[in-house]
Design an enzyme around this catalytic site. Structure first.
Site, mmCIF file in Angstrom:
data_model
loop_
_atom_site.group_PDB
_atom_site.id
_atom_site.type_symbol
_atom_site.label_atom_id
_atom_site.label_comp_id
_atom_site.label_asym_id
_atom_site.label_seq_id
_atom_site.Cartn_x
_atom_site.Cartn_y
_atom_site.Cartn_z
ATOM 1 N N HIS A 31 0.839 -1.206 0.000
ATOM 2 C CA HIS A 31 0.000 0.000 0.000
ATOM 3 C C HIS A 31 0.872 1.253 0.000
ATOM 4 O O HIS A 31 0.661 2.174 -0.811
ATOM 5 C CB HIS A 31 -0.903 -0.026 1.238
ATOM 6 C CG HIS A 31 -1.819 1.150 1.363
ATOM 7 N ND1 HIS A 31 -3.156 1.077 1.072
ATOM 8 C CD2 HIS A 31 -1.586 2.436 1.761
ATOM 9 C CE1 HIS A 31 -3.721 2.264 1.276
ATOM 10 N NE2 HIS A 31 -2.782 3.105 1.702
ATOM 11 N N GLU A 32 1.842 1.292 0.890
ATOM 12 C CA GLU A 32 2.704 2.475 0.996
ATOM 13 C C GLU A 32 3.617 2.622 -0.217
ATOM 14 O O GLU A 32 3.813 3.732 -0.727
ATOM 15 C CB GLU A 32 3.528 2.414 2.281
ATOM 16 C CG GLU A 32 2.712 2.549 3.551
ATOM 17 C CD GLU A 32 1.936 3.853 3.616
ATOM 18 O OE1 GLU A 32 2.448 4.878 3.116
ATOM 19 O OE2 GLU A 32 0.817 3.841 4.138
ATOM 20 N N HIS B 96 1.847 4.193 -3.154
ATOM 21 C CA HIS B 96 1.787 5.656 -3.083
ATOM 22 C C HIS B 96 3.067 6.266 -3.646
ATOM 23 O O HIS B 96 3.027 7.204 -4.456
ATOM 24 C CB HIS B 96 1.639 6.118 -1.621
ATOM 25 C CG HIS B 96 0.278 5.922 -1.036
ATOM 26 N ND1 HIS B 96 -0.871 6.279 -1.688
ATOM 27 C CD2 HIS B 96 -0.106 5.432 0.171
ATOM 28 C CE1 HIS B 96 -1.921 6.016 -0.926
ATOM 29 N NE2 HIS B 96 -1.480 5.492 0.215
#
Length: 230
Positions: free
Chosen positions: A23-24, A27
């Site tokens: 997820h990170e 980004h």
């Protein structure tokens, strides 16, 4: 600590770590593709979980909430993004924000495909221990990724959904909305922990995340059956 407890922790912890890390990183990759290399310069485009762990948000707070039998949530160390280095800051931040939840949805789908393929393995119907453990972990992986995606789309600062809302609002309204971001996780604690305890029926997670989660999970399980020929 008995073996069953260790098994339960591993079944949940490993999928959660993978979901949070991707997820990170998503980004950061989206930001880099749109002109902002800040995450890359900070060496945060890494699959090493230690680079993304926030001691309070990833370990202490979720543990305290679980012990208190309150709704459990947390956060990883946010990947640094400088919106003003993006080629189009307003639209770019929306895309960067959406990249995290999108990565979790992709991983949930991949988990479903792997689970379906496992159903086709010779002896899959025999229920070998290693297979049952793998199925439990993959189901947890799918559920965690779907929940993480939908939870982060809540339009509450500083969640990803707030950046998307900010991007679609008229500029003056967006500027006012951005000021709410200063409240940070105090606002999250009030809305998601305190208010449900004080006001009966005030449960944003149950009302806003529950229904789309049930819908998405049902379709993902349908994909498992399709791939597995069940």
């Amino acid at each position: 600590m008995n073996g069953e407890l260790i098994r339960q922790i591993l079944t949940l912890a490993l999928p959660l770590i993978v979901a949070i890390v991707f997820h990170e990183v998503a980004h950061g990759l989206a930001a880099k593709a749109l002109g902002d290399p800040t995450a890359s310069e900070a060496k945060r485009l890494s699959l090493n979980p230690l680079r993304h762990v926030d001691p309070i948000g990833t370990i202490i707070l979720p543990g305290m909430l679980a012990l208190a039998k309150l709704p459990v949530f947390g956060w990883a160390k946010p990947v640094p993004v400088d919106k003003w280095r993006l080629r189009n800051p307003r639209v770019g931040m929306m895309i960067v924000a959406a990249a995290g939840p999108a990565s979790n949805i992709v991983m949930a789908v991949l988990g479903a495909v792997v689970l379906g393929l496992m159903a086709r393995l010779p002896g899959a119907r025999d229920g070998a221990l290693w297979l049952r453990e793998s199925v439990d972990m993959l189901l947890a992986f799918i559920q965690i990724n779907l929940f993480l995606a939908l939870f982060n789309l809540l339009p509450i600062p500083p969640f990803d959904g707030s950046h998307i809302v900010e991007g679609v609002l008229p500029e003056k309204a967006a500027a006012l909305y951005a000021k709410v971001r200063r409240l940070g996780f105090a606002l999250v604690l009030i809305l998601l922990v305190v208010m449900p305890r004080v006001v009966p029926g005030f449960d944003l997670v149950d009302r806003l995340v529950g229904p789309p989660f049930d819908w998405a999970y049902g379709h993902v399980i349908d994909l498992v059956r399709l791939v597995g020929g069940v």
